[in-house]
Design an enzyme around this catalytic site. Structure first.
Site, PDB file in Angstrom:
ATOM      1  N   LEU A  11       0.851  -1.185   0.000  1.00 29.29           N
ATOM      2  CA  LEU A  11       0.000   0.000   0.000  1.00 29.29           C
ATOM      3  C   LEU A  11       0.888   1.236   0.000  1.00 29.29           C
ATOM      4  O   LEU A  11       1.726   1.408   0.891  1.00 29.29           O
ATOM      5  CB  LEU A  11      -0.862  -0.005   1.271  1.00 29.29           C
ATOM      6  CG  LEU A  11      -1.784   1.195   1.456  1.00 29.29           C
ATOM      7  CD1 LEU A  11      -2.934   1.128   0.459  1.00 29.29           C
ATOM      8  CD2 LEU A  11      -2.314   1.236   2.882  1.00 29.29           C
ATOM      9  N   CYS A  12       0.718   2.108  -0.994  1.00 23.62           N
ATOM     10  CA  CYS A  12       1.477   3.364  -1.002  1.00 23.62           C
ATOM     11  C   CYS A  12       0.872   4.285   0.056  1.00 23.62           C
ATOM     12  O   CYS A  12      -0.257   4.773  -0.092  1.00 23.62           O
ATOM     13  CB  CYS A  12       1.421   4.037  -2.368  1.00 23.62           C
ATOM     14  SG  CYS A  12       2.239   5.662  -2.331  1.00 23.62           S
ATOM     15  N   ILE A  13       1.609   4.529   1.110  1.00 21.34           N
ATOM     16  CA  ILE A  13       1.038   5.246   2.252  1.00 21.34           C
ATOM     17  C   ILE A  13       0.765   6.722   1.938  1.00 21.34           C
ATOM     18  O   ILE A  13      -0.206   7.300   2.449  1.00 21.34           O
ATOM     19  CB  ILE A  13       1.927   5.071   3.522  1.00 21.34           C
ATOM     20  CG1 ILE A  13       1.241   5.640   4.766  1.00 21.34           C
ATOM     21  CG2 ILE A  13       3.307   5.639   3.318  1.00 21.34           C
ATOM     22  CD1 ILE A  13      -0.035   4.924   5.180  1.00 21.34           C
ATOM     23  N   ALA A  39      -2.409   6.798   0.222  1.00 13.19           N
ATOM     24  CA  ALA A  39      -3.435   6.348   1.172  1.00 13.19           C
ATOM     25  C   ALA A  39      -3.850   7.467   2.122  1.00 13.19           C
ATOM     26  O   ALA A  39      -5.041   7.666   2.387  1.00 13.19           O
ATOM     27  CB  ALA A  39      -2.930   5.144   1.950  1.00 13.19           C
TER      28      ALA A  39
END
Lengths: 123, 120, 97, 123, 97, 120
Positions: free
Chosen positions: B77-79, B82
């Site tokens: 997950l690309c924070i 996100a």
């Protein structure tokens, strides 16, 4: 002071089904407006006309097929359903729809019909 | 055997994401090695634990979970993407546990490990 | 050295497919998936140079779900396994979405 | 077994700035790839070419102007910047860019340059 | 009975503006805002019938932010207050996005 | 004096939402009555309390908050659209307090109350 006439609402559909939520979002609004007895018309233009094509089956690609709900339009008194003839022609489509009482309108009539509505929401 | 990496940029409420899932599942079941899936742009919404898709509609996340568990498939997950969309790995953490919180450096890794990268 | 072009959007709505055609090279492969299936009957198809030997393919269930008819003399019908194979047998993938 | 050559990555920009996050998302990837010393090229096609126009100022519409960061491309060794000439012509734009060393390529050269890359990400 | 058309997307990318033109009626008003400003120099503009007396307007700061030049003989330059006024003085609003 | 209603369908990380805000603020400051703003489709992401936009970027939500407080502007959140995108009014409730949780019936109300509806 006289009671104002109920406002006519148009919902203009411009997106193909499935890839975006637009078609379903527009349908949800149409059904709510119908259930509140607000006079509401549905317009289909551009890739929105694909929503009316006969023979579609979203279940093949795991979509819960919201297009089937179009059959309930009559029950909700959504009886004004207009499709842009030019959009059909551009896509090589004929007037073969999965619901009844769709009115195919030439460009000028489509524009005029839209212009009798007080509020236009486009999806 | 060639290795694949996949990027998912579409949200869970689009059928485009079902296609991405179908592609990944088909690759894994035919024995192709998938080095990882990177969720970017609106794809990150998949990881929001509070996403509530009507029960009679396709439940993307359950399918990703099954793939993650069966095939040990890394779900990154690309924070940064996100956080813009209301996900957070701080308290209250609302990121689904099957996802690994990552940055774009992980995408560099995936590109280097994989023979092919497919974007959805 | 061939490129696999995955076309996911309707050319009636967006110019993604037109951009794809700008970078097309001899022997490339185009696969129409999702709303890309609406392009099977789009006039842009006719602008593809037949001498370029472009392979045109479509994922059958994506077209079928949309009630888009497939002219099998022009398009080869594939499934998701075939798309995975194509990813590995071509040299790079560009997704037009 | 010889060490494989570093893989060439292309980032293909197709969206105008501001209205979507696409341009900024692509830029973030370019800078990370650059900082990891991955050979990376930037391509601008379609409405993506607007990202390069001279004289833009996002601050007028409350955008933190990510386009200014393009000036850092050289520092990150992002030296291959290609723009599709046909896309410029379609939009009536000239080769007047807010950064240096942009190479305007005719359609065939643009396609050929793109095809030397191993990985293509498009935004 | 006039319609205010708010055009927010580039006609180079999407067909929204083309759809807007399909339903245009005499004396309607078009305002280009956001990425709609890229349409000021699009060839579709020339398809508008001059006899239809369509008013063409653009929000100045949206064009300026994008370095889009405005030919003031063709477009009238407005601000956000003017757009609010137009909303109230026309009979309905359609947003093309 | 004519009344306005506004629908917002774009997310807080798009400049399109800044335009919507600019329009609403300009209308209110010039004395136009706004019967309400209805957040639909990706517009609902505005209401996610955990949205974290970098501090040097435009903070949409602070501006909506100021308008809501100064002008008693009703901000309606379509809960169906919101739930699909990870917002929830159950525990842990992650909806910003300036929003009123609503359904599409509220949109019917707004259409009836307003002389003009503008969609963004």
């Amino acid at each position: 002071m006289t009671q104002p006439l109920p406002k006519l609402t148009a919902i203009l559909n411009s997106k193909a089904p499935y890839s975006s939520t637009a078609g379903k979002d527009a349908l949800d609004i149409a059904l709510i407006f119908g259930s509140f007895e607000q006079p509401t018309s549905l317009f289909f233009q551009g890739d929105g006309v694909w929503q009316l094509s006969q023979g579609q089956d979203g279940t093949i690609i795991s979509v819960k097929d919201y297009l089937k709900t179009f059959a309930a339009f009559e029950f909700y008194d959504l009886e004004n359903i207009y499709v842009c003839q030019q959009s059909l022609i551009q896509r090589g489509l004929t007037a073969d729809f999965h619901i009844e009482q769709v009115q195919v309108l030439a460009q000028k009539e489509f524009a005029e019909k839209l212009a009798i509505h007080h509020t236009v929401l486009r999806f | 055997m060639k290795k694949l990496a996949v990027v998912v940029t579409t949200p869970p409420y689009s059928n485009l994401s079902v296609t991405a899932l179908d592609y990944v599942e088909t690759a894994l079941k035919s024995g192709v090695e998938l080095v990882g899936v990177f969720f970017y742009q609106d794809g990150v919404i998949h990881a929001n634990q509070q996403v509530d898709i009507a029960s009679d509609e396709f439940q993307c996340i359950k399918h990703w979970q099954a793939l993650q568990q069966t095939f040990k498939l890394p779900l990154h997950l690309c924070i940064t993407a996100a956080e813009k969309r209301g996900l957070s790995d701080e308290q209250p953490n609302n990121i689904h546990s099957i996802f690994t919180v990552s940055g774009l450096g992980e995408l560099v890794e995936l590109v280097n490990k994989a023979d092919r990268l497919v974007q959805f | 050295m061939t490129t696999l072009h995955i076309v996911r959007q309707s050319a009636f709505t967006s110019d993604d497919f037109a951009q794809c055609l700008q970078v097309l090279r001899n022997n490339d492969v185009i696969v129409f998936i999702d709303d890309g299936c609406y392009n099977l009957h789009h006039s842009l198809i006719n602008t593809i140079d037949s001498a370029a030997e472009i392979q045109l393919k479509v994922i059958e269930k994506h077209a079928k779900a949309r009630a888009v008819t497939i002219d099998e003399t022009q398009y080869s019908v594939i499934n998701m396994s075939n798309l995975v194979e194509l990813t590995l047998t071509t040299n790079r993938v560009i997704t037009w979405q």
